[in-house]
Structure formats: C-alpha cells, structure tokens
Design an enzyme around this catalytic site. Structure first.
Site, PDB file in Angstrom:
ATOM      1  N   ASP A  98       0.866  -1.184   0.000  1.00  0.00           N
ATOM      2  CA  ASP A  98       0.000   0.000   0.000  1.00  0.00           C
ATOM      3  C   ASP A  98       0.901   1.233   0.000  1.00  0.00           C
ATOM      4  O   ASP A  98       1.635   1.479   0.964  1.00  0.00           O
ATOM      5  CB  ASP A  98      -0.899  -0.003   1.244  1.00  0.00           C
ATOM      6  CG  ASP A  98      -2.253   0.635   0.967  1.00  0.00           C
ATOM      7  OD1 ASP A  98      -3.280   0.075   1.396  1.00  0.00           O
ATOM      8  OD2 ASP A  98      -2.259   1.689   0.299  1.00  0.00           O
ATOM      9  N   ASP A 199      -2.765   4.749  -2.337  1.00  0.00           N
ATOM     10  CA  ASP A 199      -3.744   5.409  -1.483  1.00  0.00           C
ATOM     11  C   ASP A 199      -4.062   6.819  -1.998  1.00  0.00           C
ATOM     12  O   ASP A 199      -3.153   7.614  -2.215  1.00  0.00           O
ATOM     13  CB  ASP A 199      -3.150   5.509  -0.067  1.00  0.00           C
ATOM     14  CG  ASP A 199      -4.169   5.918   0.959  1.00  0.00           C
ATOM     15  OD1 ASP A 199      -5.160   5.196   1.118  1.00  0.00           O
ATOM     16  OD2 ASP A 199      -3.984   6.964   1.597  1.00  0.00           O
ATOM     17  N   GLU A 254      -6.302   4.237  -5.894  1.00  0.00           N
ATOM     18  CA  GLU A 254      -7.567   4.583  -5.236  1.00  0.00           C
ATOM     19  C   GLU A 254      -7.941   5.978  -5.703  1.00  0.00           C
ATOM     20  O   GLU A 254      -7.270   6.955  -5.358  1.00  0.00           O
ATOM     21  CB  GLU A 254      -7.428   4.547  -3.722  1.00  0.00           C
ATOM     22  CG  GLU A 254      -8.759   4.775  -3.024  1.00  0.00           C
ATOM     23  CD  GLU A 254      -8.619   5.056  -1.555  1.00  0.00           C
ATOM     24  OE1 GLU A 254      -7.593   5.602  -1.150  1.00  0.00           O
ATOM     25  OE2 GLU A 254      -9.564   4.750  -0.799  1.00  0.00           O
ATOM     26  N   HIS A 328     -11.120  -2.285   3.627  1.00  0.00           N
ATOM     27  CA  HIS A 328     -10.959  -1.880   5.034  1.00  0.00           C
ATOM     28  C   HIS A 328     -11.667  -0.563   5.347  1.00  0.00           C
ATOM     29  O   HIS A 328     -11.712  -0.129   6.511  1.00  0.00           O
ATOM     30  CB  HIS A 328      -9.470  -1.774   5.354  1.00  0.00           C
ATOM     31  CG  HIS A 328      -8.809  -0.683   4.582  1.00  0.00           C
ATOM     32  ND1 HIS A 328      -8.618  -0.737   3.207  1.00  0.00           N
ATOM     33  CD2 HIS A 328      -8.334   0.513   4.978  1.00  0.00           C
ATOM     34  CE1 HIS A 328      -8.048   0.385   2.814  1.00  0.00           C
ATOM     35  NE2 HIS A 328      -7.860   1.167   3.849  1.00  0.00           N
ATOM     36  N   ASP A 329     -12.169   0.097   4.304  1.00  0.00           N
ATOM     37  CA  ASP A 329     -12.885   1.369   4.498  1.00  0.00           C
ATOM     38  C   ASP A 329     -14.393   1.212   4.368  1.00  0.00           C
ATOM     39  O   ASP A 329     -15.130   2.191   4.531  1.00  0.00           O
ATOM     40  CB  ASP A 329     -12.468   2.397   3.428  1.00  0.00           C
ATOM     41  CG  ASP A 329     -11.050   2.874   3.597  1.00  0.00           C
ATOM     42  OD1 ASP A 329     -10.445   3.274   2.594  1.00  0.00           O
ATOM     43  OD2 ASP A 329     -10.541   2.828   4.737  1.00  0.00           O
TER      44      ASP A 329
HETATM   45  O1  TEU Z   1      -9.101   6.199   1.977  1.00  0.00           O
HETATM   46  C1  TEU Z   1      -9.399   7.343   1.168  1.00  0.00           C
HETATM   47  C2  TEU Z   1     -10.827   7.578   1.196  1.00  0.00           C
HETATM   48  O2  TEU Z   1     -11.537   7.510   0.238  1.00  0.00           O
HETATM   49  C3  TEU Z   1     -11.316   7.944   2.518  1.00  0.00           C
HETATM   50  O3  TEU Z   1     -12.116   9.034   2.279  1.00  0.00           O
HETATM   51  C4  TEU Z   1     -12.026   6.762   3.152  1.00  0.00           C
HETATM   52  O4  TEU Z   1     -12.559   5.882   2.178  1.00  0.00           O
HETATM   53  C5  TEU Z   1     -13.175   7.212   4.010  1.00  0.00           C
HETATM   54  O5  TEU Z   1     -13.667   6.112   4.679  1.00  0.00           O
HETATM   55  C6  TEU Z   1     -14.314   7.875   3.202  1.00  0.00           C
HETATM   56  O6  TEU Z   1     -15.332   8.189   4.141  1.00  0.00           O
HETATM   57  C7  TEU Z   1      -7.704   5.956   2.015  1.00  0.00           C
HETATM   58  C8  TEU Z   1      -7.481   4.718   2.865  1.00  0.00           C
HETATM   59  O7  TEU Z   1      -8.082   3.596   2.229  1.00  0.00           O
HETATM   60  C9  TEU Z   1      -8.093   4.989   4.220  1.00  0.00           C
HETATM   61  O8  TEU Z   1      -8.022   3.822   5.051  1.00  0.00           O
HETATM   62  C10 TEU Z   1      -7.329   6.130   4.864  1.00  0.00           C
HETATM   63  O9  TEU Z   1      -7.969   6.470   6.086  1.00  0.00           O
HETATM   64  C11 TEU Z   1      -7.295   7.367   3.948  1.00  0.00           C
HETATM   65  O10 TEU Z   1      -7.031   7.074   2.587  1.00  0.00           O
HETATM   66  C12 TEU Z   1      -6.163   8.290   4.384  1.00  0.00           C
HETATM   67  O11 TEU Z   1      -4.947   7.634   4.095  1.00  0.00           O
END
Ligand code: TEU
Length: 539
Positions: A98, A199, A254, A328-329
């Site tokens: 990542d 990310d 992403e 994970h989000d």
């Molecule tokens: O997530 C980016 C993102 O889209 C965030 O807004 C997240 O999905 C959030 O839940 C939306 O409400 C990436 C990573 O996947 C996330 O775990 C991190 O917290 C974030 O970036 C910051 O690195």
C-alpha cells in the site's frame, strides 16, 4: 494487446492489524500472515494486497507513515516481511504493498524538518500558508473532520491535511518530493514486491489556489473541488517512466473521484499510467448532503446495475476495471449490499461473489468476505477504534441533531470498524485470531462463521469463492472449440494446465462418441492434467 498477468488474477486484501496475531499482543502481525498463507493458497488467490505495515504512530492504523522503509514493530521486523514475501512467492502468490504518498505522518522526519523553520530545506515538502484575515486560508473541510488547515505555532503558518491533522499532505509540486516517492517505490520493488495499491493517488495534484466553497452543515465546504484531475496524469506518467517501467508490476490507484472518462487515462491498457483504479461510484450510491455517507439506506439495485454497466462497457477494450464490494474502508459486503437474515446470509454472500467475479476486470476479496463475515453490533462509539467513526458520531449528534441510537444505527451500518474486527479463523477463544486481548472485539458470530468450519465444506461460502476463482483461472487454461458439418457436431476439449479443472460436458454431448482421448476412462466433471478428448454427435 497480450493480456497482463494481473488481468487474470484475483486479489486478496489483508488488513494486517486484524488478520492473525502470532505473539499474543492482540494485534495481527507479519509472522501471523505468513502462517496463514497456505489458507490463501487453498482459496486460490493470485495476489495479496497488504495494507500498510510501515512505521507509523497508528493515528489512522498505518495510513500515516513515519518511515516508508521501516516495518512497524507491532507488525514485526524487516526479516519477518522478507520471510512473508518469500513464502508468498513460493506458494505462487504475488504481493503488492500500500503506497500512501498523498500524505505522510506528522511524525515523519520530513515533516519534523519542514515545521522547524520557514527556511528549512524540507519546508516545501508540505503545503504551508499564511492566515487570511486571521483565519484558515480556505474553508474546506477535512475527511476526518475540522478544517483542512492546522495552525502550527512554531512558524506561525497553517499546514494542509486533507485527512487527519497527523497526516500532512505532501507537496507533489516539489520535484524533490516526487524523487523521494519514486526512490521509496524502487526500494520495495527491488526487494521483490510485485506492485502497489496507491492510497488516494487521485488527490496528489491540487488546485494550489486553495479555493473556498459553499459551507455545509459542518460549517466547512466540500474537499473534492481541490483535486486537479489533469495534473495527476502528468505525474503518474512520470512515475511510470521513472520507476514502474523497470518492473513487471500491478498497480491499482484509489481514485475516489474517478469517472469512466478519467479512468480511460488512469487505467489505459497502453500501460502509460496504472493497471487499474478503484472507482467509488457504487460505494457512493447512498448518502445525503447533510450526513454524507452516514445513512442506513441500502443502494438501489437499479442504480447498482447502471454503475457496473457503465464501467464494464465504458472501459471495454480501452482500460481495465477493478471489481470490489468491500475493503478496510467499507462495511462488510453481505451486510451492506443486501438485507439478508442469518438464514439467507450464506446464500446472499455466494450471490454477491458470483455477481462480481464473473464480470470483466480484476476481482478483489477483502479478508473475511470469503467466509461471509458480517458487520459488528457496535453498542457505543467507545467500542469503535476508527478516528472517522468518532468524528462521524460527533458530527451526527452535534451538527445533524441525531439521537445516540440514530447515530449508532449509522455507525453499525457503515463505519470502517465493521471491516476491521478480527478475522474469524475458528469457533474458539477470540476466533483463533489471538491468544491475547484483541485490539478490536471479535464478532460473537465467529461461533458459526469461521474458516475452520468452511475450508473443507463443499457447500460453504469459502468453497464457492474457491470455485469462482478456479473458473477465472480455468478460462485461462482450457482450449475448447466446436466444429459443425451438416447435422454432425464435434466438441474438442483440451486442458493446457497441470491442474485439475472443473468441466461440465454440454448436455447435447452427454453419451456421445468419445475419440482422440489421452486418458482411458472418461472424465467425470473434472478434467485431469493435460486431458484432451473430442466428442462426436449428430444433432
Ligand atoms: O481512503 C481514502 C478515502 O476515500 C477515505 O475518504 C475513506 O474511504 C473514508 O472512509 C471515506 O469516508 C484511504 C485509505 O483507504 C483509508 O483507510 C485512509 O484512512 C485514507 O485514505 C487516508 O490515508
């Protein structure tokens, strides 16, 4: 254009903190992952996406990196990482890391230098701005609450952070920052890593005039107009030319704001930028201007179908799709996308898997999705770990006027901790995840939803995922064709692989004459290694 290996692959995401603990501290770690690699090999996945294991203060569970070339001690050592990588490769699985390069931790050496003085050589590694009329330079809100600007007394300026204040945004306009990122990518690729999940890579280019917008219920304006959708492609092409072109990698960006049109650039099959992107249109189908994603509505199937139809047809022949239900989000797939009772949960989980895995693109399985793991029944926000959940509870109860229960309904439906409860390995204490006290509670339903109960059960969700993965591989291993002459038809079946491959003979050929076979007895429903035969029938 010849197919790339990642176009035929199935990817499995591991959230290290919650996958398998090996030393009883209640937190997953690298030796734990290594011990569970045979499980992933049995499932049949080709690639592991490893969420961050780098040194981090864990403000955002590792998405706030303080040293990109070091392993966080809670996860183990660099030797543990090397052992995990070697074992994964031995078992025929690739590993992508990542890459969190939109921001670092505020405890990274770069930021400590940058904030120390306005003339420090690292000052422009980050975005620093003077107050405007005594206030923040603009009124955009950060993803995890508050302003995107944090005041730093030491040099009397604000610094930019699109996420938490402990995640200052790196200034990609600075070529030295880009050099640093390309160097750290090279470090991991030279170790044998097979690529990166990137990310929020869609956010690295920003409108550096930092405009303000119409404030919402939180008093801040939305962040997304800050994104510069054109410049990002220039830097991704530079990244490709400077680093990625020297390795055979898989990359997935992403890109929360990606559209079919921009994905044709991000994920173009000409290999100029990334292999594919995570788009957010389906996971963003629910929500409201007032509460953002914190609602309990289910996405409408008609909307879901429209999104996938547009992305499948829109990228056809031009770019490549990723396919995912959760990560994970996101909340757990079987809890989020359907209203399934426990009685129908397994059936619903298999249905979701079938719907996704037979589409064109690279499918992603989030840890536990292959078991039909569900959301967790959080009773209070104190049970949640995620900084986003705590900010959401405050926003819902203070800015949106929600009651405690209304706020908890939203958290139980959509919060990220749902996906971060420990992997459910068996029905024993702490689901076999740890011998200690888990950092996040284990779901009580591990008593019947666990890997031990499923891996040898042909009817389990696990076995259904395994068959879908086989199917994806088989289509790469079977050469089957039919010839017709008048009423006569001949089906020729050739297994080009050393593996057993499931194959159902079409009904019209059942009982027909078998010829040109290389095994004496006919196959049942499984082709043996390199098996071939022809079937002749008169229709
Ligand atoms: O997530 C980016 C993102 O889209 C965030 O807004 C997240 O999905 C959030 O839940 C939306 O409400 C990436 C990573 O996947 C996330 O775990 C991190 O917290 C974030 O970036 C910051 O690195």
């Amino acid at each position: 254009m010849a197919e790339k290996w990642w176009q035929k692959a199935v990817v499995y995401q591991i959230y290290p903190k919650s996958f398998q603990d090996s030393d009883g501290d209640g937190v997953g770690d690298l030796p734990g992952i290594t011990s569970r690699l045979p499980y992933l090999a049995k499932l049949g996945v080709d690639v592991i996406w490893l969420s961050p294991v780098y040194a981090s203060p864990m403000d955002d569970n590792g998405y706030d990196i303080s040293d990109y070339r070091a392993i966080a001690p809670v996860f183990g050592s660099m030797d543990d990482f090397d052992a995990m990588l070697a074992r994964a490769h031995e078992l025929g699985m690739k590993v992508v890391m990542d890459l969190v390069a939109n921001h670092s931790s505020d405890e990274h050496r770069w930021f400590k230098e940058s904030r120390s003085s306005r003339t420090n050589p690292y000052r422009d590694y980050y975005y620093w701005r003077d107050p405007v009329d005594g206030h923040e330079p603009s009124n955009m809100g950060a993803v995890f609450g508050g302003s995107i600007w944090e005041w730093d007394e030491m040099t009397a300026q604000y610094y930019l952070h699109c996420f938490s204040k402990k995640q200052p945004d790196l200034n990609w306009e600075n070529p030295r920052v880009r050099d640093e990122v390309y160097d750290l990518m090279d470090f991991w690729l030279a170790k044998g890593v097979d690529g990166f999940r990137m990310d929020v890579i869609g956010m690295i280019a920003k409108d550096t005039t930092f405009p303000s917008g119409e404030p919402g219920p939180t008093g801040y304006s939305p962040l997304w107009p800050l994104i510069n959708d054109d410049q990002v492609h220039v830097w991704l092409r530079e990244m490709r030319e400077r680093v990625l072109s020297r390795y055979d990698t898989m990359t997935v960006g992403e890109c929360g704001g990606a559209t079919v049109e921009t994905a044709k650039k991000y994920a173009n099959l000409d290999g100029s930028e990334l292999s594919m992107v995570f788009q957010f249109e389906h996971v963003g189908l629910t929500g409201s201007p007032e509460r953002g994603k914190w609602v309990t509505d289910k996405p409408r199937l008609s909307d879901l179908k429209r999104v996938f139809e547009r992305w499948e047809t829109g990228l056809e022949g031009v770019a490549w799709n990723s396919l995912y239900w959760d990560n994970h989000d996101q909340p757990r797939a079987v809890s989020r996308w359907v209203e399934a009772s426990e009685e129908n949960r397994e059936r619903a989980a298999k249905m979701l898997a079938t719907c996704l895995h037979l589409m064109k693109g690279t499918p992603y399985i989030y840890q536990g999705e292959e078991l039909g793991m569900t959301n967790y029944p959080f009773a209070s926000v104190e049970e949640c770990d995620d900084l986003e959940a705590h900010d959401a509870y405050r926003m819902l109860t203070q800015d949106c006027g929600c009651s405690h229960e209304e706020a908890m309904d939203a958290l139980r439906e959509i919060c990220r901790d749902n996906a971060r409860t420990p992997m459910q390995w068996d029905d024993g204490p702490e689901a076999g995840f740890t011998t200690g006290a888990p950092w996040l509670p284990v779901n009580p339903n591990h008593a019947w939803i666990n890997a031990a109960a499923q891996t040898d059960d042909a009817d389990s969700v696990f076995s259904h995922y395994r068959r879908l993965i086989e199917l994806r591989h088989e289509s790469e291993e079977l050469f089957v064709y039919e010839r017709r002459l008048g009423d006569e038809r001949m089906l020729v079946v050739c297994n080009f692989s050393k593996r057993e491959v499931v194959f159902e003979t079409p009904s019209r050929y059942v009982g027909s004459r078998r010829l040109a076979n290389n095994y004496s007895e006919p196959a049942e429903s499984v082709l043996r290694p390199f098996e071939c035969f022809a079937l002749l029938c008169t229709s």
